[in-house]
Motif scaffolding. Structure first.
Motif, mmCIF file in Angstrom:
data_model
loop_
_atom_site.group_PDB
_atom_site.id
_atom_site.type_symbol
_atom_site.label_atom_id
_atom_site.label_comp_id
_atom_site.label_asym_id
_atom_site.label_seq_id
_atom_site.Cartn_x
_atom_site.Cartn_y
_atom_site.Cartn_z
ATOM 1 N N TYR A 93 0.826 -1.207 0.000
ATOM 2 C CA TYR A 93 0.000 0.000 0.000
ATOM 3 C C TYR A 93 0.866 1.266 0.000
ATOM 4 C CZ TYR A 93 -4.323 -2.685 0.491
ATOM 5 O OH TYR A 93 -5.384 -3.534 0.274
ATOM 6 N N SER A 94 0.770 2.108 1.024
ATOM 7 C CA SER A 94 1.414 3.429 0.982
ATOM 8 C C SER A 94 2.931 3.388 1.120
ATOM 9 C CB SER A 94 0.824 4.344 2.059
ATOM 10 O OG SER A 94 -0.465 4.763 1.681
ATOM 11 N N LYS A 97 4.609 4.928 -1.795
ATOM 12 C CA LYS A 97 4.836 6.373 -1.928
ATOM 13 C C LYS A 97 6.316 6.756 -1.898
ATOM 14 C CE LYS A 97 0.355 8.112 -0.222
ATOM 15 N NZ LYS A 97 -0.450 6.881 -0.174
ATOM 16 N N TYR A 167 -8.081 12.483 0.186
ATOM 17 C CA TYR A 167 -8.628 11.158 -0.120
ATOM 18 C C TYR A 167 -10.123 11.210 0.139
ATOM 19 C CZ TYR A 167 -4.356 8.231 -0.442
ATOM 20 O OH TYR A 167 -3.197 7.628 -0.835
ATOM 21 N N TYR A 213 -3.130 14.121 3.999
ATOM 22 C CA TYR A 213 -2.861 12.862 3.311
ATOM 23 C C TYR A 213 -3.813 12.750 2.132
ATOM 24 C CZ TYR A 213 -0.751 8.206 3.376
ATOM 25 O OH TYR A 213 -0.012 7.082 3.099
ATOM 26 N N GLY A 290 0.390 5.766 -5.296
ATOM 27 C CA GLY A 290 0.215 6.017 -3.872
ATOM 28 C C GLY A 290 -0.048 4.790 -3.039
ATOM 29 N N GLY A 291 -0.340 3.639 -3.678
ATOM 30 C CA GLY A 291 -0.678 2.491 -2.841
ATOM 31 C C GLY A 291 -0.840 1.170 -3.535
ATOM 32 N N TRP A 378 7.726 5.315 6.835
ATOM 33 C CA TRP A 378 6.334 5.308 6.387
ATOM 34 C C TRP A 378 5.802 3.889 6.495
ATOM 35 C CZ3 TRP A 378 4.026 9.377 7.174
ATOM 36 C CH2 TRP A 378 2.751 9.637 6.666
ATOM 37 N N GLY A 380 2.146 1.082 5.431
ATOM 38 C CA GLY A 380 1.031 0.791 4.545
ATOM 39 C C GLY A 380 -0.174 0.315 5.335
#
Length: 423
Positions: A93-94, A97, A167, A213, A290-291, A378, A380
């Motif tokens: 997922y994230s 990024k 989002y 975000y 992004g994911g 970071w 996810g």
């Protein structure tokens, strides 16, 4: 595209961690970690798996470029009783990024993108966007008034999430309702179609004023496609995955490798709500910058170690040390001193600013977890997490597919890794 050959690191992990129930730490004192503490850490994860807290996990801790501890624990697929493997593939997922952000900064170093450029220079569909301001009409009903943007969003705004975008799936606002109405967050669309939909909705904030975000990194993915003339998957493969030997990282898992996909519990053990993660068994229409990526602990370690090394690993350089230092510096400013607003849901959390793709630590205190000034991280939503601590020359990677438990294990993993450090 994910290839069938195991990364060299994954082979080493497989040899070291042949069975989840029998993994061991052998960290010598010279690594700066206590083997006893690391053993206690892995024992705790095994106990949590046995109690049904999480299906399983793969994690890795490295210092000075050498792996101190790798653990493969529990089930890759609990329902099918498939044991976790060192090369199990996770939806990250994230954690996509930071990878896309690096690709953008490589374009900056190439001179093909400038951070101060308006995004509309590359994606003209996003020119003249308006900002949605919530007002109350005569009947007391909330309405959305559209006002001109004071300036256009820039490439730097996208990288640091100050673009004014949001989002549609997190929180509530009238702008987010517009995202939902026009299905901006849909997965069954291309990046070009995504930009066309995004161009029809107002901004949540004035560009350059507030950290929110957002779909910013997805816009960066579309921007990379437009500038390079390639699909995002092809561009990332050529510029990052192949040079770094990240053989198991991509936007989907081909049939020959689908036996390595890590799966969540069907029902969350805490909320009792069904768990649904993205389908990575077919090529997606939306290559989400992004994911959308999948990866392994071994692959993501190579990416993170490249960053810790100042943009280089094993003789392959993606970025200059100055660019990495610039990306991992705070781009928001000190709270209360000409800083950008953090917004209602500031994910980096207390003690952290935000750079170009990462949360970056600005103080030793304030945060609820330990770390060093300048560490960056970071995670996810599916349960993955990483951080890099340049002061301690440490990389830590946590991989699991348990979205409901992600916040607890992020904090626990960080606390435990730092508690295992010794002089």
């Amino acid at each position: 595209m994910i290839r069938s050959t195991l990364p060299a690191l994954a082979v080493a992990l497989l040899a070291a961690c042949a069975a989840p129930a029998n993994t061991q730490n052998t960290a010598p004192l010279t690594t700066g970690f206590s083997a006893t503490q690391l053993d206690s850490m892995s024992a705790r994860v095994r106990a949590d798996v046995a109690q049904g807290r999480i299906p399983g996990a793969v994690y890795l801790v490295a210092r000075n470029g050498s792996i101190v501890s790798t653990q493969t624990i529990g089930w890759q697929d609990a329902a099918g009783k498939v044991p976790m493997r060192p090369d199990s593939i996770f939806r990250i997922y994230s954690m996509s990024k930071p990878i896309v952000s690096v690709a953008v900064m490589m374009m900056v170093e190439d001179g093909r993108i400038q951070l101060a450029d308006p995004v509309s220079k590359y994606l003209p569909e996003l020119k003249n966007l308006r900002v949605g301001v919530e007002k109350t009409d005569a009947a007391g009903k909330p309405v959305l008034e559209l006002v001109p943007a004071h300036r256009e969003m820039t490439v730097q705004d996208l990288l640091r999430h100050t673009s004014g975008l949001t989002y549609g799936v997190f929180g509530k606002s009238l702008v987010k309702e517009e995202y939902k109405r026009l299905d901006v967050d849909a997965t069954e669309q291309t990046n070009t179609e995504f930009i066309a939909r995004l161009a029809k909705v107002p901004l949540q904030f004035q560009p350059g004023t507030t950290w929110e975000y957002s779909r910013s990194t997805d816009v960066l993915g579309a921007l990379l496609e437009r500038v390079s003339g390639q699909t995002l998957a092809t561009h990332l493969q050529q510029r990052i995955f192949t040079p770094l030997q990240m053989k198991d990282t991509g936007f989907w898992v081909p049939p020959a490798q689908q036996g390595r996909i890590a799966e969540p519990f069907a029902v969350d053990p805490d909320s009792k709500v069904p768990v649904g993660l993205i389908n990575v068994r077919r090529a997606p229409r939306l290559e989400s910058g992004g994911g959308g990526l999948v990866s392994t602990a071994a692959d993501y370690f190579r990416f993170a170690q490249m960053l810790l090394n100042g943009g280089e690993i094993d003789g392959v350089r993606l970025l200059s040390p100055k660019t990495v230092a610039y990306m991992t510096a705070d781009h928001l400013g000190i709270v209360g001193a000409r800083s950008l607003a953090r917004g209602a849901a500031y994910l980096p959390g207390p003690g952290y600013g935000f750079g170009l793709g990462f949360g970056t630590r600005t103080g030793t205190g304030e945060s609820a977890t330990p770390g060093s000034v300048g560490d960056y991280y970071w995670g996810g939503v599916g349960g993955t997490y990483f951080w890099v601590d340049p002061k301690e020359k440490t990389v830590a990677i946590w991989m699991m597919q348990a979205p409901g438990q992600r916040e607890y294990y992020r904090a626990w993993f960080r606390n435990t890794v730092y508690s295992a450090m010794i002089p």
